[in-house]
Design an enzyme around this catalytic site. Structure first.
Site, PDB file in Angstrom:
ATOM      1  N   LYS A   1      15.132  23.679  15.269  1.00  0.00           N
ATOM      2  CA  LYS A   1      14.279  23.309  14.142  1.00  0.00           C
ATOM      3  C   LYS A   1      14.508  21.846  13.790  1.00  0.00           C
ATOM      4  O   LYS A   1      15.618  21.337  13.909  1.00  0.00           O
ATOM      5  CB  LYS A   1      14.627  24.112  12.883  1.00  0.00           C
TER       6      LYS A   1
ATOM      7  N   HIS B   1      19.042  31.916   7.618  1.00  0.00           N
ATOM      8  CA  HIS B   1      18.165  32.574   8.589  1.00  0.00           C
ATOM      9  C   HIS B   1      18.406  32.088  10.015  1.00  0.00           C
ATOM     10  O   HIS B   1      18.729  30.929  10.231  1.00  0.00           O
ATOM     11  CB  HIS B   1      16.698  32.297   8.242  1.00  0.00           C
TER      12      HIS B   1
ATOM     13  N   ARG C   1       0.814  -1.225   0.000  1.00  0.00           N
ATOM     14  CA  ARG C   1       0.000   0.000   0.000  1.00  0.00           C
ATOM     15  C   ARG C   1       0.835   1.256   0.000  1.00  0.00           C
ATOM     16  O   ARG C   1       0.381   2.319  -0.399  1.00  0.00           O
ATOM     17  CB  ARG C   1      -0.913   0.035   1.224  1.00  0.00           C
TER      18      ARG C   1
ATOM     19  N   ARG D   1      17.309  29.595  -0.112  1.00  0.00           N
ATOM     20  CA  ARG D   1      16.636  30.313   0.981  1.00  0.00           C
ATOM     21  C   ARG D   1      17.571  30.267   2.173  1.00  0.00           C
ATOM     22  O   ARG D   1      18.025  29.203   2.559  1.00  0.00           O
ATOM     23  CB  ARG D   1      15.312  29.644   1.337  1.00  0.00           C
TER      24      ARG D   1
ATOM     25  N   ASP E   1      16.720  38.077   1.393  1.00  0.00           N
ATOM     26  CA  ASP E   1      17.927  37.275   1.573  1.00  0.00           C
ATOM     27  C   ASP E   1      19.135  37.920   0.900  1.00  0.00           C
ATOM     28  O   ASP E   1      20.257  37.818   1.407  1.00  0.00           O
ATOM     29  CB  ASP E   1      17.721  35.862   1.044  1.00  0.00           C
TER      30      ASP E   1
ATOM     31  N   GLN F   1       5.681  25.998  16.779  1.00  0.00           N
ATOM     32  CA  GLN F   1       5.210  26.446  15.470  1.00  0.00           C
ATOM     33  C   GLN F   1       5.609  25.408  14.431  1.00  0.00           C
ATOM     34  O   GLN F   1       6.662  24.788  14.534  1.00  0.00           O
ATOM     35  CB  GLN F   1       5.865  27.787  15.141  1.00  0.00           C
TER      36      GLN F   1
ATOM     37  N   TYR G   1       8.835  22.369   8.617  1.00  0.00           N
ATOM     38  CA  TYR G   1       9.709  22.795   9.704  1.00  0.00           C
ATOM     39  C   TYR G   1       8.954  22.708  11.023  1.00  0.00           C
ATOM     40  O   TYR G   1       7.871  23.282  11.145  1.00  0.00           O
ATOM     41  CB  TYR G   1      10.084  24.270   9.575  1.00  0.00           C
TER      42      TYR G   1
ATOM     43  N   ASN H   1       5.874  25.143  10.152  1.00  0.00           N
ATOM     44  CA  ASN H   1       5.803  25.867   8.886  1.00  0.00           C
ATOM     45  C   ASN H   1       5.992  24.911   7.721  1.00  0.00           C
ATOM     46  O   ASN H   1       6.680  23.902   7.840  1.00  0.00           O
ATOM     47  CB  ASN H   1       6.872  26.966   8.830  1.00  0.00           C
TER      48      ASN H   1
ATOM     49  N   HIS I   1      20.173  28.670   9.325  1.00  0.00           N
ATOM     50  CA  HIS I   1      19.697  27.575   8.474  1.00  0.00           C
ATOM     51  C   HIS I   1      19.374  28.111   7.085  1.00  0.00           C
ATOM     52  O   HIS I   1      18.861  29.217   6.924  1.00  0.00           O
ATOM     53  CB  HIS I   1      18.428  26.952   9.075  1.00  0.00           C
TER      54      HIS I   1
END
Length: 188
Positions: A75, A65, A26, A62, A171, A49, A135, A51, A122
């Site tokens: 994270k 940060h 499956r 990206r 960025d 949180q 995240y 994301n 990151h």
């Protein structure tokens, strides 16, 4: 029996998490998070949180940060679709690996995640079109604590596997590291 295999990266507390997949005709089931099992890998705070990002084009970067203390966050980054080259950069004051980075390929196929401790920047590069990441964060986003470093800073010498084809305006404005940078004091 743990559903996770933890691999050290050579930078204290930055770890690769591999998930066991239980599968049959499956498909499969994979446990994305378990506080009890991931405690031994260093996850020690509640999830504050979650994301979800989508990156359209291969070569997009990206990052890099981070949030300043007292909003520094841990994270757990997972790739749900496509493939990315995920980077954790040590910014901890006093760390013997200050300004060193490690990267790992995260993909929907390999089921890996990167556990990024507090005091790290990151970022990632999309290795395929249509990448989706999930995240888990231990601290909610705090605009006043938001910061970043240039992903193409020669002092960091991040070896992106593809030419950088796209970055956000925000960025692109991130600064490079200066000789005055001594790291983030996580006790402040």
């Amino acid at each position: 029996m743990s559903r996770f295999t933890v691999t050290e990266t050579g930078i204290k507390d930055l770890r690769i998490i591999e998930r066991q997949r239980l599968g049959d005709a499956r498909g499969f089931l994979s446990r994305l998070f378990c506080a009890e099992e991931l405690a031994s890998a260093g996850w020690h705070l509640p999830i504050a949180q979650i994301n979800h990002t989508w990156t359209q084009a291969r070569g997009t970067v990206r990052g890099m940060h981070f949030q300043h203390p007292p909003h520094a966050e841990m994270k757990l980054v997972t790739c749900l679709r496509g493939s990315v080259w995920d980077v954790g950069l040590d910014l901890r004051a006093g760390s013997p690996t200050l300004l060193q980075w490690r990267a790992v390929e995260l993909s929907a196929d390999n089921g890996r995640a990167l556990l990024i401790p507090q005091g790290f920047a990151h970022g990632f590069q999309a290795l395929t079109d249509d990448c989706e990441l999930l995240y888990l964060h231990t601290v909610p986003y705090a605009a006043q604590a938001e910061a970043g470093l240039s992903a193409s800073d020669p002092m960091l010498a991040i070896n992106w596997p593809l030419p950088i084809t796209l970055q956000s305006e925000r960025d692109l404005r991130h600064p490079t590291v200066t000789s005055e940078f001594t790291g983030l004091d996580l006790n402040s």
